[in-house]
Design an enzyme around this catalytic site. Structure first.
Site, PDB file in Angstrom:
ATOM      1  N   ALA A 136       0.843  -1.196   0.000  1.00 43.09           N
ATOM      2  CA  ALA A 136       0.000   0.000   0.000  1.00 43.09           C
ATOM      3  C   ALA A 136       0.873   1.238   0.000  1.00 43.09           C
ATOM      4  O   ALA A 136       1.941   1.259   0.609  1.00 43.09           O
ATOM      5  CB  ALA A 136      -0.908  -0.008   1.227  1.00 43.09           C
ATOM      6  N   ASP A 137       0.402   2.244  -0.696  1.00 48.30           N
ATOM      7  CA  ASP A 137       1.096   3.525  -0.661  1.00 48.30           C
ATOM      8  C   ASP A 137       0.094   4.627  -0.928  1.00 48.30           C
ATOM      9  O   ASP A 137      -0.995   4.374  -1.439  1.00 48.30           O
ATOM     10  CB  ASP A 137       2.233   3.579  -1.685  1.00 48.30           C
TER      11      ASP A 137
END
Length: 197
Positions: free
Chosen positions: A73-74
């Site tokens: 995730a970012d």
């Protein structure tokens, strides 16, 4: 559950979102060089950059744990079309928050699920947030009390906490603003039989 879910992130808020949703997972933080990737892919729009970084993190951890599902995730922030990075020092927060005052910006969340070094699902979701025209006196109080929020997030705020006072309006789902669009992720995990459907 047919396989472990590994979160390739050290983000406390992402961990809390998964725990609150009753998802069993382990944490193995990736050590992807985000700055290097951003430089190598400067041509990407901020939304696409979030997905690229999520994939890179998940794939790196997946290489050592190919039998498991790895979630990368970012989140990127876009202000006036520019991709911004986290502030290295608290002292820089005043200038950033002043630039954001009375304007809108976008937060782009990217997710990737990887198994055996193959991306089996990815998702991108954007939110727009309008910062209210706060006073200098409020800014002084905020800077004095926000603590690690000033350098822990790219916008120098934690929307789930004190940072909510910066805003007059948002267009986005709560968990996506926090960096982990939850409902699309839960559907993917059910579809992949990582969690019960």
């Amino acid at each position: 559950m047919t396989a472990r879910l590994i979160l390739a992130s050290g983000s406390h808020i992402r961990q809390q979102i998964l725990r609150d949703a009753g998802i069993a997972f382990e944490i193995i933080k990736s050590d992807v060089d985000e700055d290097e990737l951003k430089q190598a892919h400067r041509e990407l729009k901020p939304a696409a950059m979030a997905v690229l970084l999520a994939n890179a993190k998940a794939n790196q951890v997946s290489s050592a744990h190919p039998e498991d599902f790895v979630l990368g995730a970012d989140q990127t922030m876009e202000l006036d079309g520019e991709l911004l990075d986290k502030l290295p020092q608290r002292e820089l927060a005043r200038a950033r928050l002043t630039a954001m005052r009375g304007t809108s910006h976008q937060l782009h969340s990217g997710l990737a699920l990887v198994c055996a070094n193959k991306t089996v699902w990815e998702h991108q979701q954007s939110s727009t947030l309008w910062v209210r025209p706060f006073s200098d006196a409020f800014l002084d109080i905020y800077l004095a009390t926000a603590g690690e929020e000033l350098t822990a997030s790219v916008g120098a705020y934690a929307y789930e906490g004190l940072g909510a006072q910066l805003f007059e309006r948002v267009d986005g789902e709560f968990h996506a603003i926090l960096g982990l669009p939850l409902l699309p992720l839960l559907k993917a995990l059910r579809d992949l039989r990582v969690i019960a459907s």
